[in-house]
Design an enzyme around this catalytic site. Structure first.
Site, PDB file in Angstrom:
ATOM      1  N   ASP A   1     125.106 -25.429  86.388  1.00 35.67           N
ATOM      2  CA  ASP A   1     125.639 -26.742  86.732  1.00 35.67           C
ATOM      3  C   ASP A   1     124.715 -27.314  87.797  1.00 35.67           C
ATOM      4  O   ASP A   1     124.734 -26.871  88.945  1.00 35.67           O
ATOM      5  CB  ASP A   1     127.079 -26.599  87.257  1.00 35.67           C
ATOM      6  CG  ASP A   1     127.628 -27.905  87.824  1.00 35.67           C
ATOM      7  OD1 ASP A   1     126.959 -28.950  87.692  1.00 35.67           O
ATOM      8  OD2 ASP A   1     128.745 -27.875  88.398  1.00 35.67           O
TER       9      ASP A   1
ATOM     10  N   LYS B   1     119.805 -36.162  91.992  1.00 36.93           N
ATOM     11  CA  LYS B   1     120.300 -36.402  90.639  1.00 36.93           C
ATOM     12  C   LYS B   1     120.462 -37.899  90.369  1.00 36.93           C
ATOM     13  O   LYS B   1     120.336 -38.354  89.241  1.00 36.93           O
ATOM     14  CB  LYS B   1     121.642 -35.686  90.481  1.00 36.93           C
ATOM     15  CG  LYS B   1     122.136 -35.552  89.067  1.00 36.93           C
ATOM     16  CD  LYS B   1     123.316 -34.602  89.041  1.00 36.93           C
ATOM     17  CE  LYS B   1     123.985 -34.526  87.698  1.00 36.93           C
ATOM     18  NZ  LYS B   1     125.113 -33.588  87.728  1.00 36.93           N
TER      19      LYS B   1
ATOM     20  N   GLU C   1     128.971 -32.322  81.161  1.00 36.82           N
ATOM     21  CA  GLU C   1     129.791 -31.616  82.151  1.00 36.82           C
ATOM     22  C   GLU C   1     131.282 -31.559  81.801  1.00 36.82           C
ATOM     23  O   GLU C   1     131.873 -30.475  81.836  1.00 36.82           O
ATOM     24  CB  GLU C   1     129.561 -32.238  83.539  1.00 36.82           C
ATOM     25  CG  GLU C   1     128.203 -31.839  84.090  1.00 36.82           C
ATOM     26  CD  GLU C   1     127.632 -32.791  85.121  1.00 36.82           C
ATOM     27  OE1 GLU C   1     128.368 -33.687  85.569  1.00 36.82           O
ATOM     28  OE2 GLU C   1     126.453 -32.646  85.466  1.00 36.82           O
TER      29      GLU C   1
ATOM     30  N   ASP D   1     136.244 -36.172  85.455  1.00 41.38           N
ATOM     31  CA  ASP D   1     135.239 -35.475  86.255  1.00 41.38           C
ATOM     32  C   ASP D   1     134.615 -36.414  87.275  1.00 41.38           C
ATOM     33  O   ASP D   1     133.764 -37.240  86.951  1.00 41.38           O
ATOM     34  CB  ASP D   1     134.164 -34.917  85.298  1.00 41.38           C
ATOM     35  CG  ASP D   1     133.051 -34.170  86.028  1.00 41.38           C
ATOM     36  OD1 ASP D   1     133.059 -34.133  87.270  1.00 41.38           O
ATOM     37  OD2 ASP D   1     132.164 -33.620  85.340  1.00 41.38           O
TER      38      ASP D   1
END
Lengths: 616, 230
Positions: free
Chosen positions: A20, A82, A181, A203
């Site tokens: 992850d 990211k 994810e 999420d």
């Protein structure tokens, strides 16, 4: 229990790990028998901060070591990278208001961060985090790790996915699959529970928000719809709190600290700490110590909720759209699963419960569930898990530019991947030798409102009168959500050559060049890294001993004991600047031995104090 | 990005031998065409026809539950996740086959897309250009509807009730068309002989054009009402 493992060697049964790669933290996990497990760092931490620092020694450090440098070396320390993956500088103007990084010239298609003169791209930064995870996994499992499943936000576009894949390659990992994810989370959640029904996965992470709605049936995890926002997360909440703190400080101290990187990082830590505490406490104190001054203010959960109300609300529209696309009403959603650290916020939970009219599941650790799911997916790929299968979708429609700057959609969003579309092109001018195809991603009608993916140049077409040539172009989105294009001349049946010009991201040649360079420097880097790590360790023990010397226990030591500690302290300080890491480690060990009695007596007195109920 | 692969390698018209074990024919010529070699069970270059792929009769009415069951079963057999460690060529076929499977499922589960697919495969032209021809029985209503739309665009909101009324009538027309389609689907599936089926398909093509025209009207009014914030 009782699985008998035979090692055939070779690639056939090499272990695949699940990673992850988060905005704030990253984790690596593997399937131990039938149970997915997070691999801890050598220090025993489960989360590795997604922070990378380029040190004064000219090496990269990642994770906790880089976190340690965030305040000392803010201009060389990168976090939340990211947010920059697969983007050009024009895309990230807003993000860069949050992130205090220097951007080098020529960052239109790939951002180059300037870390005190060292230029790096986001995939290179992410590769350092991946390397750290790879090393941790190798140390823990005692074997070389070269293959991985990496998770990405479901709403990541082609360029962002490709950038993540590039990061894996740069870290020496073959990325066998990119998994979304929320889908990964559903795998971890639905594992060995024989779950059936409709599940929504909400999420909310550090930098991205995803919602996915799945149908679980007989081990098939079919994504029905997905939606999200790739720039919405805990970072935005931190930003709100920081703005308040900076404003207060400006008023109280008469000093604007927003341009002071070191101060900003100190304040950032403090507000994040406060944010975390507010998930369990009704009110907290934000406390910042900087430059000999102290700033303090109280923050109630009530005020906090007012501050973030609109951020939480921004997550609800994508949820409604996903339900609409899946043709479902909230009543038809059987279960809701929460993923991502930001879902610990009570207001978020309340909002999710109100929208889906069902109490969300919170029994799985929202920080770990994605990595655990990635480990399950890794085991599906290796063949260790056979009864489960993920059927994911592409989050964004794919289209091509046609007359008048309009986008003609070829593959619609929420199509199960792999997916394909075929389109026939022809020439418009006599003797025309190439056709340029502009591919875009997005839901809007006009080219200017969609995201340019790449231009594909069909080259070396036989020169014929206009309209005579017919070239069939096939667009294929693979199971990673990444596009490839092939073309065939229908008249000759020949494969047509296609040149790809990505709008954002690195070319294959650039990635290979980077890999070559990193190999050349690997040995040098390794030595420098060992020195760096030894020094970090030395810093820790030096500052601990420094503190201990102020403790009452220090004065309880005998003269000789104190002299021995001082000698060892001196020894380590001398060795500190050596370029030989063994020398430093040696002295650390000596200092550690010399301070054992001191540490024990401090521990004892701490215990005594604690038993008395006095806070120390 | 987007590495280039040699895809779309067409399955030969006759596929006599398995690419791996060399035995042939890899599968019987008669339908259903097997996806795997009958000798060594290796994945073969996939056929592109959706009905053969799903091993379904070429019918316009389909049992959706059965279609889903087949989709799941074939996914388990073909998905790239199952071929991570297979030979490069078999991995490529897996990707190809799964793309066809997914595209086919998407088309076949939707009655309109399914019918359009059958029409296209049968050589009918179902181009969008025909949507401009107003079905004659709607001429008057569409004329007034367009006038009202223009007025809405110029800011006259008093036409909203009229537009909503037209919208409702279009929607009920669509429902009627769908029932008409269902009847034609059944007729098609029951028709004996190619010519009889083509005759039904020709009628279906006209119904679909009408349907598309009306759908566009509904979409247009929705778009304009949203744009006006009404």
């Amino acid at each position: 229990m009782g699985t008998f493992q035979i090692d055939f060697g070779g690639a056939a049964n090499k272990r695949i790990v699940g990673i992850d790669l988060g905005t704030t933290n990253s984790l690596v996990a593997y399937l131990d028998g039938v149970t997915p497990k997070v691999i801890p760092t050598p220090e025993g931490d489960r989360l590795v901060p997604s922070i990378v620092s380029y040190t004064d020694e000219g090496v990269f450090v990642a994770g906790e070591a880089a976190r340690g440098l965030q305040i000392q070396r803010p201009e060389r320390t990168v976090y939340s990278v990211k947010r920059l993956m697969g983007r050009g500088v024009d895309d990230v103007r807003d993000d860069l208001k949050l992130l205090p990084f220097q951007i080098a010239e020529g960052s239109e298609s790939v951002i180059r961060l300037d870390l005190g003169g060292k230029l790096v791209t986001p995939p290179e930064v992410s590769a350092q985090v991946l390397l750290e995870l790879k090393r941790n996994a190798e140390a823990h499992l005692g074997e070389e790790i070269t293959q991985a499943v990496i998770t990405v936000p479901a709403y990541f576009n082609d360029a962002q996915r490709q950038a993540t894949k590039d990061a894996g390659r740069l870290a020496g990992l073959e990325v066998l699959r990119l998994v979304n994810e929320p889908t990964a989370a559903s795998l971890a959640y639905g594992l060995d529970k024989r779950k059936e029904g409709i599940v929504a996965v909400y999420d909310l992470g550090g930098g991205t928000f995803d919602i996915s709605i799945l149908r679980l049936q007989e081990g098939i995890f079919e994504v029905l719809a997905t939606n999200g926002d790739t720039r919405l997360g805990g970072d935005d909440i931190d930003e709100r709190l920081m703005a308040i703190a900076l404003e207060d400080i400006a008023t109280e101290w008469g000093e604007n600290l927003s341009g002071n990187l070191e101060a900003v990082q100190t304040i950032r830590r403090a507000v994040i700490e406060a944010k975390h505490q507010l998930s369990t406490l009704p009110k907290v104190a934000i406390s910042v110590r900087y430059g000999g001054r102290v700033y303090q203010r109280e923050l109630t959960r009530e005020l906090f909720e007012q501050l973030i109300q609109d951020i939480v609300e921004r997550t609800l529209q994508p949820c409604r759209e996903a339900m609409r696309d899946a043709n479902l009403t909230p009543e038809q959603i059987d279960e809701v699963v929460l993923v991502g650290g930001s879902t610990r916020i009570p207001l978020v939970r309340k909002a999710v419960e109100a929208l889906f009219k069902t109490k969300p599941h919170t029994e799985l650790n929202p920080d770990e569930v994605v990595a655990l799911g990635a480990a399950v997916q890794a085991a599906i790929l290796s063949g260790d898990v056979q009864d489960q299968l993920l059927l994911d979708v592409t989050p964004l429609s794919l289209g091509i530019e046609t007359m008048g700057g309009v986008v003609t959609k070829l593959i619609h969003r929420n199509s199960t991947i792999p997916a394909s579309a075929t389109e026939t092109f022809t020439t418009s001018v006599d003797g025309q030798k190439n056709v340029l195809i502009h591919v875009l991603q997005g839901e809007r009608e006009l080219v200017k409102d969609c995201r340019s993916l790449a231009r594909f140049d069909l080259k070396d077409i036989d020169p014929l009168p206009a309209g005579m040539t017919r070239i069939e172009v096939r667009f294929l989105i693979d199971a990673n959500g990444i596009l490839s294009v092939t073309a065939r001349d229908l008249r000759t049946g020949r494969q047509q050559s296609v040149e790809v010009k990505p709008s954002y991201g690195l070319t294959d040649e650039q990635v290979e060049q980077m890999i070559r360079e990193s190999f050349e420097r690997a040995e040098e880097d390794f030595a420098a890294r060992q020195v760096r790590e030894a020094r970090v360790e030395a810093d820790n023990i030096l500052s601990a001993v420094e503190k201990a010397r102020a403790n009452a226990a220090w004065f309880d030591l005998s003269e000789e004991e104190r002299a021995a500690v001082d000698a060892a302290l001196n020894g380590l300080q001398m060795a500190y600047h050596s370029e030989d890491h063994r020398l430093i480690l040696d002295q650390i060990e000596k200092l550690d031995a010399a301070t054992r009695t001191l540490a024990e007596s401090m521990m004892n007195s701490a215990v005594r104090q604690a038993l008395k109920g006095t806070k120390i | 990005m987007s590495e280039l692969r040699i895809l779309g390698e067409q399955a030969p018209a006759e596929h006599p031998h398995c690419w791996r074990c060399g035995n042939g024919p890899a599968h019987e010529h008669a339908e259903p065409v097997s996806l795997f070699c009958q000798f060594c069970n290796t994945l073969q270059p996939p056929v592109a026809d959706y009905f053969s792929f799903f091993d379904l009769p070429r019918h316009l009415s389909l049992d959706l539950a059965e279609l889903q069951r087949k989709f799941y079963a074939l996914s388990r057999l073909l998905h790239p996740d199952r071929y991570t460690r297979a030979a490069e060529r078999e991995r490529r076929y897996s990707l190809e086959a799964t793309a066809i499977l997914n595209d086919g499922y998407r088309v076949l589960r939707d009655p309109v897309e399914r019918a359009e697919y059958v029409l296209r495969e049968a050589g009918f032209d179902i181009g969008e250009q025909r949507t401009r021809d107003v079905p004659p029985e709607l001429l008057e209503e569409v004329f007034e509807f367009n006038m009202a739309l223009d007025e809405l665009k110029s800011g006259d909101e008093t036409v909203v009730p009229q537009l909503m009324e037209s919208r409702a009538s279009f929607v009920s027309l669509l429902a009627e068309i769908d029932r008409e389609l269902d009847a034609h689907f059944a007729e098609h599936d029951g028709a004996a002989g190619r010519e009889a089926r083509r005759a039904v398909l020709e009628r279906i093509r006209k119904i679909l054009n009408r349907r598309r025209y009306i759908r566009n009207l509904v979409a247009e009014v929705d778009r304009q009402l949203t744009a006006q914030g009404a």
